[in-house]
Write an enzyme that holds these catalytic residues in place. Structure first.
Site, PDB file in Angstrom:
ATOM      1  N   ASN A   8       1.340  -0.794   0.160  1.00 12.59           N
ATOM      2  CA  ASN A   8       0.310   0.279  -0.267  1.00 12.59           C
ATOM      3  C   ASN A   8       1.006   1.497   0.038  1.00 12.59           C
ATOM      4  O   ASN A   8       1.836   1.559   0.131  1.00 12.59           O
ATOM      5  CB  ASN A   8      -0.800   0.041   1.267  1.00 12.59           C
ATOM      6  CG  ASN A   8      -2.614  -0.908   1.351  1.00 12.59           C
ATOM      7  OD1 ASN A   8      -2.445  -0.965  -0.361  1.00 12.59           O
ATOM      8  ND2 ASN A   8      -3.181  -1.226   2.116  1.00 12.59           N
ATOM      9  N   CYS A  18      -5.117  -7.558  -4.090  1.00 15.31           N
ATOM     10  CA  CYS A  18      -5.406  -6.304  -4.866  1.00 15.31           C
ATOM     11  C   CYS A  18      -6.267  -6.886  -6.046  1.00 15.31           C
ATOM     12  O   CYS A  18      -5.029  -7.418  -7.312  1.00 15.31           O
ATOM     13  CB  CYS A  18      -4.238  -5.862  -5.074  1.00 15.31           C
ATOM     14  SG  CYS A  18      -5.267  -3.902  -5.992  1.00 15.31           S
ATOM     15  N   GLY A  19      -6.918  -6.496  -6.431  1.00  9.93           N
ATOM     16  CA  GLY A  19      -8.338  -7.072  -7.093  1.00  9.93           C
ATOM     17  C   GLY A  19      -7.808  -6.274  -8.520  1.00  9.93           C
ATOM     18  O   GLY A  19      -7.138  -7.218  -9.530  1.00  9.93           O
ATOM     19  N   ASN A  76      -8.527 -10.710   1.342  1.00  7.71           N
ATOM     20  CA  ASN A  76      -8.228  -9.877   2.650  1.00  7.71           C
ATOM     21  C   ASN A  76      -9.600  -8.928   3.039  1.00  7.71           C
ATOM     22  O   ASN A  76     -10.488  -9.601   2.890  1.00  7.71           O
ATOM     23  CB  ASN A  76      -7.851  -7.870   1.789  1.00  7.71           C
ATOM     24  CG  ASN A  76      -8.121  -7.750   0.763  1.00  7.71           C
ATOM     25  OD1 ASN A  76      -9.668  -8.567   0.298  1.00  7.71           O
ATOM     26  ND2 ASN A  76      -8.206  -6.656  -0.250  1.00  7.71           N
ATOM     27  N   HIS A  88     -12.938  -7.080   4.175  1.00  6.16           N
ATOM     28  CA  HIS A  88     -13.892  -6.004   4.119  1.00  6.16           C
ATOM     29  C   HIS A  88     -15.287  -5.404   4.633  1.00  6.16           C
ATOM     30  O   HIS A  88     -15.687  -6.929   5.800  1.00  6.16           O
ATOM     31  CB  HIS A  88     -14.254  -6.046   2.650  1.00  6.16           C
ATOM     32  CG  HIS A  88     -13.201  -6.399   1.567  1.00  6.16           C
ATOM     33  ND1 HIS A  88     -13.371  -4.989   1.202  1.00  6.16           N
ATOM     34  CD2 HIS A  88     -12.203  -7.425   1.293  1.00  6.16           C
ATOM     35  CE1 HIS A  88     -12.125  -5.421   0.242  1.00  6.16           C
ATOM     36  NE2 HIS A  88     -11.788  -6.526  -0.326  1.00  6.16           N
ATOM     37  N   GLU A 100      -9.839   2.148   1.092  1.00  4.54           N
ATOM     38  CA  GLU A 100      -8.883   1.270   1.166  1.00  4.54           C
ATOM     39  C   GLU A 100      -7.973   1.281   1.881  1.00  4.54           C
ATOM     40  O   GLU A 100      -7.204   2.654   2.557  1.00  4.54           O
ATOM     41  CB  GLU A 100      -8.065   0.676   0.213  1.00  4.54           C
ATOM     42  CG  GLU A 100      -8.522   0.500  -1.543  1.00  4.54           C
ATOM     43  CD  GLU A 100      -8.108  -0.312  -1.827  1.00  4.54           C
ATOM     44  OE1 GLU A 100      -7.044  -0.625  -1.746  1.00  4.54           O
ATOM     45  OE2 GLU A 100      -8.291   0.489  -3.500  1.00  4.54           O
ATOM     46  N   CYS A 136     -11.532  -0.459  -6.383  1.00  4.79           N
ATOM     47  CA  CYS A 136     -11.234  -1.194  -5.364  1.00  4.79           C
ATOM     48  C   CYS A 136     -11.959  -2.723  -6.155  1.00  4.79           C
ATOM     49  O   CYS A 136     -13.092  -3.529  -5.997  1.00  4.79           O
ATOM     50  CB  CYS A 136     -11.221  -1.219  -4.008  1.00  4.79           C
ATOM     51  SG  CYS A 136     -10.706  -2.774  -2.948  1.00  4.79           S
ATOM     52  N   GLY A 137     -10.717  -3.613  -6.653  1.00  2.00           N
ATOM     53  CA  GLY A 137     -11.143  -5.129  -7.135  1.00  2.00           C
ATOM     54  C   GLY A 137     -11.910  -5.779  -5.900  1.00  2.00           C
ATOM     55  O   GLY A 137     -13.027  -5.672  -6.113  1.00  2.00           O
ATOM     56  N   GLY A 152     -12.885  -4.881  -3.333  1.00  2.00           N
ATOM     57  CA  GLY A 152     -13.901  -4.281  -2.724  1.00  2.00           C
ATOM     58  C   GLY A 152     -15.455  -4.416  -3.544  1.00  2.00           C
ATOM     59  O   GLY A 152     -16.195  -4.603  -3.045  1.00  2.00           O
TER      60      GLY A 152
END
Length: 276
Positions: A66, A75-76, A159, A161, A210, A219-220, A222
């Site tokens: 990050n 991370c998509g 990750n 969410h 994020e 955000c993929g 997300g």
């Protein structure tokens, strides 16, 4: 050190991508923060490092850092840019590759039309594995902030969410609530905060704060978490069009332990070198 890089984005969620296959790279948190700095560095939401795999049967290793210099699991949007990068750099000719991440193996595929589909694996609802501190396995969970209580769905997509339903994403309290949700003590590894507006049973609008980066244009993971939360709550049916501030993604999920599939674009912006 003069470091070559490629600047890329997936729906405005932007990345500095580094080749760790043809060179050995171990960057410090300070160097990562410099790369991500939009005034003194290149500027990005995340730094992506492409490496050789550490296990047999895989094509690459994928590491994500990050903007604050901390390494995260998944991370998509970055995964789609990863695929574009390894093809453009001549590191593979395979359309479908198996990629090692901290949270497990993902399988992205370059489609004939140039879009990229990523098999994100099945979602995680078990609180301990997200991780999320809870005495209940309810889909809807109350979360107490400083002066208000909100209802969220906690979902792991490699990750963590926290997805909440809002009437209008344009007026949603992303700036106020996002940092408070990210640092909430019930999420011991911090969390990405999603604000989802349901347009119809096959479409949502979404904003995501994020962890370690703040609000991004897309955000993929997300998007995947929001769709999963919406389907689990009976609000959505697959496939779902996810409209973010940076563009649109298509997410499908058939429920239970099925993988979440995400399709969208990945764009190379420019290439360069920076002295670290």
């Amino acid at each position: 050190m003069l470091l070559p890089f490629v600047k890329m984005h997936g729906l405005g969620n932007d990345f500095v991508v580094l080749d760790g296959v043809r060179q050995s790279l171990e960057l410090t948190p300070r160097q990562l923060r410099l790369l991500a700095d939009r005034h003194f560095g290149v500027g990005c939401d995340q730094v992506l490092l492409v490496e050789a795999p550490t296990s047999p049967g895989l094509d690459f290793r994928y590491r994500i850092f990050n903007a604050d210099g901390g390494e995260v699991e998944q991370c998509g949007n970055g995964a789609r840019c990863f695929v574009r990068f390894v093809h453009e750099q001549g590191l593979t000719t395979r359309r479908e590759i198996r990629v090692e991440t901290i949270s497990g193996v993902i399988v992205p595929r370059l489609e004939e039309d140039g879009s990229i589909t990523v098999d994100m694996g099945p979602p995680e609802f078990d609180a301990a594995r997200i991780p999320f501190v809870s005495d209940s396995d309810d889909i809807l969970q109350p979360l107490q902030l400083a002066d208000e209580e909100i209802l969220i769905t906690a979902v792991g997509m490699g990750n963590p969410h926290a997805v909440q339903l809002v009437d209008d994403v344009d007026t949603a309290p992303v700036e106020r609530q996002g940092p408070a949700i990210e640092l909430h003590p019930r999420f011991p590894q911090r969390v990405n905060a999603g604000f989802m507006q349901v347009s119809d049973r096959h479409a949502i609008r979404l904003r995501v704060h994020e962890r370690g980066a703040g609000e991004t244009l897309a955000c993929g993971t997300g998007a995947c978490a929001a769709v999963v939360a919406g389907i689990a709550r009976g609000l959505l049916d697959s496939p779902v069009r996810v409209v973010t501030r940076g563009g649109e993604l298509r997410v499908t999920w058939s429920g239970s332990n099925a993988s979440v599939m995400m399709t969208g674009p990945a764009v190379t912006v420019f290439k360069g070198e920076i002295e670290l």
